[in-house]
Design a protein around this motif. Sequence first.
Motif, PDB file in Angstrom:
ATOM      1  N   LYS A  96       0.766  -1.198   0.187  1.00  0.00           N
ATOM      2  CA  LYS A  96       0.003   0.173   0.013  1.00  0.00           C
ATOM      3  C   LYS A  96       0.796   1.199  -0.049  1.00  0.00           C
ATOM      4  CE  LYS A  96      -0.693   0.374   4.996  1.00  0.00           C
ATOM      5  NZ  LYS A  96      -1.759   0.119   6.110  1.00  0.00           N
ATOM      6  N   HIS A  97       1.890   1.122   0.709  1.00  0.00           N
ATOM      7  CA  HIS A  97       2.971   2.386   0.728  1.00  0.00           C
ATOM      8  C   HIS A  97       3.888   2.395  -0.640  1.00  0.00           C
ATOM      9  CE1 HIS A  97       2.649   1.446   5.246  1.00  0.00           C
ATOM     10  NE2 HIS A  97       2.061   2.834   4.788  1.00  0.00           N
ATOM     11  N   VAL A  98       3.897   1.445  -1.499  1.00  0.00           N
ATOM     12  CA  VAL A  98       4.652   1.322  -2.694  1.00  0.00           C
ATOM     13  C   VAL A  98       3.788   2.210  -3.760  1.00  0.00           C
ATOM     14  CG1 VAL A  98       5.350   0.095  -4.510  1.00  0.00           C
ATOM     15  CG2 VAL A  98       6.047  -0.721  -2.312  1.00  0.00           C
ATOM     16  N   ARG A  99       2.496   2.011  -3.598  1.00  0.00           N
ATOM     17  CA  ARG A  99       1.493   2.650  -4.558  1.00  0.00           C
ATOM     18  C   ARG A  99       1.659   4.104  -4.247  1.00  0.00           C
ATOM     19  NH1 ARG A  99      -3.898  -0.297  -3.680  1.00  0.00           N
ATOM     20  NH2 ARG A  99      -4.467   1.631  -4.953  1.00  0.00           N
ATOM     21  N   LEU A 100       1.541   4.330  -3.018  1.00  0.00           N
ATOM     22  CA  LEU A 100       1.505   5.891  -2.573  1.00  0.00           C
ATOM     23  C   LEU A 100       3.045   6.407  -2.897  1.00  0.00           C
ATOM     24  CD1 LEU A 100      -0.067   6.023   0.890  1.00  0.00           C
ATOM     25  CD2 LEU A 100      -1.006   6.939  -1.155  1.00  0.00           C
ATOM     26  N   LEU A 101       4.041   5.793  -2.729  1.00  0.00           N
ATOM     27  CA  LEU A 101       5.087   6.381  -3.185  1.00  0.00           C
ATOM     28  C   LEU A 101       5.388   6.486  -4.635  1.00  0.00           C
ATOM     29  CD1 LEU A 101       7.410   4.053  -0.909  1.00  0.00           C
ATOM     30  CD2 LEU A 101       7.296   6.705  -0.681  1.00  0.00           C
TER      31      LEU A 101
ATOM     32  N   ILE B  79       3.494   9.767  -5.334  1.00  0.00           N
ATOM     33  CA  ILE B  79       4.014  10.832  -4.751  1.00  0.00           C
ATOM     34  C   ILE B  79       5.111  11.308  -5.359  1.00  0.00           C
ATOM     35  CG2 ILE B  79       4.909  11.964  -2.456  1.00  0.00           C
ATOM     36  CD1 ILE B  79       2.684  10.140  -1.069  1.00  0.00           C
ATOM     37  N   LEU B  80       6.083  10.333  -5.637  1.00  0.00           N
ATOM     38  CA  LEU B  80       7.309  10.494  -6.308  1.00  0.00           C
ATOM     39  C   LEU B  80       7.457  10.729  -7.808  1.00  0.00           C
ATOM     40  CD1 LEU B  80       9.283   8.292  -3.712  1.00  0.00           C
ATOM     41  CD2 LEU B  80       9.347  10.793  -3.649  1.00  0.00           C
ATOM     42  N   GLY B  81       6.448  10.242  -8.400  1.00  0.00           N
ATOM     43  CA  GLY B  81       6.160  10.454  -9.955  1.00  0.00           C
ATOM     44  C   GLY B  81       7.269   9.517 -10.427  1.00  0.00           C
ATOM     45  N   CYS B  82       7.410   8.440  -9.805  1.00  0.00           N
ATOM     46  CA  CYS B  82       8.416   7.555 -10.467  1.00  0.00           C
ATOM     47  C   CYS B  82       7.688   6.073 -10.857  1.00  0.00           C
ATOM     48  CB  CYS B  82       9.426   7.041  -9.641  1.00  0.00           C
ATOM     49  SG  CYS B  82       8.909   6.360  -8.172  1.00  0.00           S
ATOM     50  N   SER B  83       8.439   5.276 -11.583  1.00  0.00           N
ATOM     51  CA  SER B  83       7.787   4.257 -12.085  1.00  0.00           C
ATOM     52  C   SER B  83       7.893   2.943 -11.082  1.00  0.00           C
ATOM     53  CB  SER B  83       8.429   3.424 -13.342  1.00  0.00           C
ATOM     54  OG  SER B  83       9.763   3.056 -13.410  1.00  0.00           O
ATOM     55  N   PHE B  84       7.556   1.922 -11.005  1.00  0.00           N
ATOM     56  CA  PHE B  84       7.698   0.823 -10.017  1.00  0.00           C
ATOM     57  C   PHE B  84       8.959   0.318 -10.185  1.00  0.00           C
ATOM     58  CE2 PHE B  84       7.715  -3.904  -9.129  1.00  0.00           C
ATOM     59  CZ  PHE B  84       7.238  -3.868  -7.976  1.00  0.00           C
ATOM     60  N   GLU B  85       9.590   0.294 -11.344  1.00  0.00           N
ATOM     61  CA  GLU B  85      10.934  -0.224 -11.571  1.00  0.00           C
ATOM     62  C   GLU B  85      12.120   0.776 -10.965  1.00  0.00           C
ATOM     63  OE1 GLU B  85       8.482  -0.107 -14.139  1.00  0.00           O
ATOM     64  OE2 GLU B  85       8.194  -2.330 -14.319  1.00  0.00           O
ATOM     65  N   GLU B  86      11.789   2.000 -11.256  1.00  0.00           N
ATOM     66  CA  GLU B  86      12.556   2.981 -10.619  1.00  0.00           C
ATOM     67  C   GLU B  86      12.697   2.877  -9.215  1.00  0.00           C
ATOM     68  OE1 GLU B  86      12.624   6.659 -13.800  1.00  0.00           O
ATOM     69  OE2 GLU B  86      10.713   6.438 -12.707  1.00  0.00           O
ATOM     70  N   LEU B  87      11.474   2.706  -8.561  1.00  0.00           N
ATOM     71  CA  LEU B  87      11.183   2.560  -7.003  1.00  0.00           C
ATOM     72  C   LEU B  87      12.037   1.382  -6.510  1.00  0.00           C
ATOM     73  CD1 LEU B  87       9.973   4.067  -4.594  1.00  0.00           C
ATOM     74  CD2 LEU B  87       7.954   2.573  -4.848  1.00  0.00           C
TER      75      LEU B  87
ATOM     76  N   ASP C 161      16.712  -1.360  -4.075  1.00  0.00           N
ATOM     77  CA  ASP C 161      17.821  -2.140  -4.295  1.00  0.00           C
ATOM     78  C   ASP C 161      19.090  -1.545  -3.781  1.00  0.00           C
ATOM     79  OD1 ASP C 161      16.468  -4.279  -5.016  1.00  0.00           O
ATOM     80  OD2 ASP C 161      16.738  -4.198  -6.951  1.00  0.00           O
ATOM     81  N   GLN C 162      19.270  -0.215  -4.334  1.00  0.00           N
ATOM     82  CA  GLN C 162      20.556   0.574  -4.038  1.00  0.00           C
ATOM     83  C   GLN C 162      20.643   0.579  -2.470  1.00  0.00           C
ATOM     84  OE1 GLN C 162      23.149   1.805  -5.810  1.00  0.00           O
ATOM     85  NE2 GLN C 162      21.965   0.553  -7.474  1.00  0.00           N
ATOM     86  N   ALA C 163      19.697   0.837  -1.796  1.00  0.00           N
ATOM     87  CA  ALA C 163      19.489   1.283  -0.325  1.00  0.00           C
ATOM     88  C   ALA C 163      20.247   0.019   0.450  1.00  0.00           C
ATOM     89  CB  ALA C 163      18.083   1.574   0.139  1.00  0.00           C
TER      90      ALA C 163
END
Length: 79
Positions: A49-54, A57-65, A70-72
Amino acid sequence: MKSQEDQPLTLVKLREHVNLTQMKLAVAVGVSITTISDWENGKAEPRLKHVRLLIEILGCSFEELCEAFDQAKQRRYHA
């Protein structure tokens, strides 16, 4: 937001790209600032549910998120 080859995409970069502080993002997503910090530092991952909001809000794709999370995790385990 596209990642540059020499600089990996991170949640911090995504957040800063839309001019949000950790506190503002936390309020928008409905989590604590500690949770945002944990996500940014690879200590935790968001629920679906937070992924969808992120993404919204962040204006990014699922892949970018996913790349940002992964980087973190990589930074956390290679530090």
